[in-house]
Design an enzyme around this catalytic site. Sequence first.
Site, short mmCIF file in Angstrom:
data_model
loop_
_atom_site.label_atom_id
_atom_site.label_comp_id
_atom_site.label_asym_id
_atom_site.label_seq_id
_atom_site.Cartn_x
_atom_site.Cartn_y
_atom_site.Cartn_z
N SER A 1 0.85 -1.19 0.00
CA SER A 1 0.00 0.00 0.00
C SER A 1 0.88 1.24 0.00
CB SER A 1 -0.89 0.01 1.25
OG SER A 1 -1.54 1.26 1.40
N TYR B 1 -1.84 -1.12 10.54
CA TYR B 1 -1.85 -1.53 9.13
C TYR B 1 -0.65 -0.93 8.39
CZ TYR B 1 -3.61 -2.02 4.32
OH TYR B 1 -3.75 -2.32 2.98
#
Length: 244
Positions: free
Chosen positions: A136, A149
Amino acid sequence: MQLNFSGLRALVTGAGKGIGRDTVKALYASGARVVAVSRTNADLVSLSKECPGIEPVCVDLGDWKATEKALGGVGPVDLLVNNAAVALMRPFLEVTKEDFDRSFSVNLRSAFQVSQIVARGMINRGVPGSIVNVSSMVAHVTFPNLAAYSTTKGAMTMLTKSMAMELGPYKIRVNSVNPTVVLTAMGQKVSADLEFSQKLKERHPLRKFAEVENVVDTILFLLSDRSSMTTGSTVPVDGGFLAT
């Protein structure tokens, strides 16, 4: 992207939904035999109807022993996509030990473990291979409520580089794809705050978030021989966000 993966066997984790599901469908359409791994059996049942002949494996990749049991004898794999992830949105001060452990076991440790299984098989067979870790852009920038995360994705950057260095002599390439918000169910959670979502979108030079196919096309390219000189790279699919 029109690529031919006939004669190759691919394994995709997090295959039940979103990026993973569309990756399975794209590989299947391109001639690959696909092992689809998900913790949700209903998703595997519906995916098997769309792609008859895929090999579904239902396992919680956050469980090391269960993963070893389910995939330890998976057989020859030429292409691996580590896509399984959870995004537990919490303010930093409210993240619990359980949140932290779950994030790392699914997002990072499973990629480590499954890659070991697959890479050992490639080396024993003496064949080249390609591994893509789905990361990401928050490996590089911060978003509110995504401390755990983001940390897993930052760690995945170093894991990708380390794997590329150590597996390169065996002709195994390892790269990561780092998208912006992708319009999947998980991505919609991140962008649920409309005011924040609009501000975020405006920071993208292209003024838009990614579609699933944008990410899948990049994954297929990195899996294919067209990227034969690319390894250890983190490839942004971010609409230019990291350029601003």
